[in-house]
Design a protein around this motif. Structure first.
Motif, short mmCIF file in Angstrom:
data_model
loop_
_atom_site.label_atom_id
_atom_site.label_comp_id
_atom_site.label_asym_id
_atom_site.label_seq_id
_atom_site.Cartn_x
_atom_site.Cartn_y
_atom_site.Cartn_z
N GLN A 182 -2.87 35.44 -9.31
CA GLN A 182 -2.31 36.18 -8.18
C GLN A 182 -2.94 35.75 -6.86
N ARG A 183 -4.23 35.46 -6.88
CA ARG A 183 -4.92 35.03 -5.65
C ARG A 183 -4.37 33.70 -5.15
N MET A 184 -4.10 32.78 -6.06
CA MET A 184 -3.52 31.50 -5.66
C MET A 184 -2.13 31.68 -5.05
N LEU A 185 -1.35 32.58 -5.65
CA LEU A 185 -0.01 32.86 -5.10
C LEU A 185 -0.10 33.57 -3.75
N ASP A 186 -0.99 34.54 -3.65
CA ASP A 186 -1.10 35.35 -2.43
C ASP A 186 -1.45 34.51 -1.22
N VAL A 187 -2.44 33.64 -1.37
CA VAL A 187 -2.91 32.86 -0.22
C VAL A 187 -2.01 31.65 0.03
N ASN A 188 -1.73 30.88 -1.00
CA ASN A 188 -1.05 29.60 -0.81
C ASN A 188 0.46 29.72 -0.63
N LEU A 189 1.08 30.68 -1.30
CA LEU A 189 2.54 30.82 -1.21
C LEU A 189 2.94 32.01 -0.35
N SER A 190 2.48 33.19 -0.70
CA SER A 190 2.86 34.37 0.08
C SER A 190 2.34 34.29 1.50
N GLY A 191 1.18 33.66 1.72
CA GLY A 191 0.66 33.51 3.07
C GLY A 191 1.62 32.75 3.96
N SER A 192 2.20 31.67 3.46
CA SER A 192 3.20 30.92 4.23
C SER A 192 4.44 31.76 4.48
N PHE A 193 4.84 32.52 3.49
CA PHE A 193 6.00 33.41 3.63
C PHE A 193 5.76 34.45 4.72
N HIS A 194 4.61 35.13 4.68
CA HIS A 194 4.33 36.18 5.65
C HIS A 194 4.29 35.64 7.07
N CYS A 195 3.59 34.53 7.27
CA CYS A 195 3.46 33.97 8.62
C CYS A 195 4.81 33.49 9.14
N THR A 196 5.60 32.87 8.27
CA THR A 196 6.91 32.38 8.70
C THR A 196 7.83 33.53 9.09
N GLN A 197 7.83 34.58 8.30
CA GLN A 197 8.67 35.74 8.65
C GLN A 197 8.25 36.35 9.98
N ALA A 198 6.96 36.34 10.27
CA ALA A 198 6.47 36.97 11.49
C ALA A 198 6.85 36.18 12.74
N VAL A 199 6.89 34.85 12.66
CA VAL A 199 7.15 34.05 13.86
C VAL A 199 8.61 33.67 14.03
N LEU A 200 9.38 33.74 12.96
CA LEU A 200 10.74 33.21 12.99
C LEU A 200 11.67 33.90 13.99
N PRO A 201 11.64 35.22 14.14
CA PRO A 201 12.57 35.84 15.09
C PRO A 201 12.47 35.26 16.51
N ALA A 202 11.26 35.00 16.97
CA ALA A 202 11.09 34.44 18.32
C ALA A 202 11.63 33.02 18.39
N MET A 203 11.46 32.24 17.33
CA MET A 203 12.00 30.89 17.30
C MET A 203 13.53 30.92 17.34
N LEU A 204 14.12 31.83 16.58
CA LEU A 204 15.58 31.96 16.59
C LEU A 204 16.09 32.36 17.96
N GLN A 205 15.38 33.23 18.62
CA GLN A 205 15.78 33.66 19.96
C GLN A 205 15.69 32.49 20.95
N ALA A 206 14.66 31.65 20.80
CA ALA A 206 14.48 30.51 21.69
C ALA A 206 15.42 29.36 21.36
N GLY A 207 15.90 29.31 20.12
CA GLY A 207 16.75 28.20 19.69
C GLY A 207 15.97 26.92 19.46
N TRP A 208 14.68 27.04 19.22
CA TRP A 208 13.82 25.87 18.97
C TRP A 208 12.59 26.30 18.20
N GLY A 209 12.18 25.47 17.28
CA GLY A 209 10.95 25.77 16.54
C GLY A 209 10.59 24.67 15.58
N ARG A 210 9.30 24.64 15.24
CA ARG A 210 8.80 23.71 14.24
C ARG A 210 7.90 24.49 13.28
N ILE A 211 8.22 24.38 12.01
CA ILE A 211 7.39 24.97 10.96
C ILE A 211 6.93 23.85 10.05
#
Length: 277
Positions: free
Chosen positions: A127-156
């Motif tokens: 679970q620790r490997m999933l939480d940090v390596n996979l879910s961590g990317s998921f959480h951070c991407t979900q948090a920043v994506l709305p602003a990228m969509l509003q701007a119409g530009w982004g790099r992940i």
């Protein structure tokens, strides 16, 4: 959750290109190793950078080291966060947006590795490997994506590992998590393909970092080999017979972030000297 931000600015270098001037990047795991090298590369191209990690002291030290790279009009900040904590990530990103502006570039670099035979891989390690390596990317991407969509530009850019592209013995949980990040990269790249946002992965082989040093010590303790022998064993996986350097990974990440790389989407690029062909 504790969140702290510091800011500094420095005079621009006369020779520096500013391909990312006006852009704001968040680099998780940015206090050392590959993350710090990525932050340095982005700063040199004119971006504002917020580095993130779990320890304020290490982030503060990194800011002091990196501040000379800050270009005129740009900022260098840090934020304390745990990528596996969804609520904490959301709160931290909101505060980063308030302090330094919306995030245009997300580098999901934070990660952990742990080795164990499969039958000794307990539920906690899995679970620790999933939480940090996979879910961590998921959480951070979900948090920043709305602003990228509003701007119409982004790099992940997801910093994964060659373990996301092939299997390695005794790291089943780590490989499974990293393979998951590759799947996330590909799916999200297609979903966002018409939105001005690209999603890619960079997959380093064995790289000269603190994480690699931990792997070396693990080999020494479990096999009785010397540190030199352990390092040589890891380097042998690379056809160039050497360890990858953090700056080499950072160069690949930087390229994917540039406006000129807009056609690069959904790719998983191995930085491993030809290990995976």
């Amino acid at each position: 959750m504790t969140m702290q931000i510091k800011s500094t600015a420095a005079a621009a270098s006369a020779t520096a290109r500013a391909d990312l001037s006006g852009k704001h990047a968040l680099v998780t795991g940015g206090a050392q190793g590959i993350g710090a090298s990525i932050a340095r590369a982005l700063l040199a191209q004119g971006a504002s950078v917020t580095i993130a990690g779990r320890t304020a002291a290490s982030l503060q030290a990194a800011v002091l080291t990196l501040q000379a790279e800050v270009q005129a009009g740009a900022r260098l900040d840090y934020v304390v966060l745990d990528v596996s904590d969804a609520a904490g990530v959301e709160l931290a990103v909101a505060k980063v947006h308030a302090a330094g502006g919306a995030i245009d570039i997300l580098i999901n670099n934070a990660g952990q590795a742990a080795a164990a035979p499969f039958l000794k891989t307990d539920a906690e390690l899995w679970q620790r490997m999933l939480d940090v390596n996979l879910s961590g990317s998921f959480h951070c991407t979900q948090a920043v994506l709305p602003a990228m969509l509003q701007a119409g530009w982004g790099r992940i850019v997801n910093v994964v590992s060659t373990a996301g592209l092939t299997g390695y013995a005794y790291v089943a949980a780590y490989c499974a998590a990293k393979h998951g990040v590759i799947g996330l990269t590909r799916a999200l790249a297609l979903e966002l393909a018409t939105k001005g946002i690209t999603v890619n992965a960079v997959c380093p082989g064995y790289t000269e970092t603190d994480l690699l040093q931990q792997a070396v010590q693990n080999i020494v303790e479990k096999t009785g080999r010397s540190e030199q022998q352990a390092r040589a064993e890891l380097a042998a996986a690379n056809p160039q017979r050497r360890l990858v350097q953090p700056d080499e990974v950072a160069n690949a990440v930087l390229w994917l972030c540039l406006p000129q790389s807009a056609a690069m989407n959904g790719q998983s690029i191995a930085v491993a000297g030809g290990e995976l062909l």
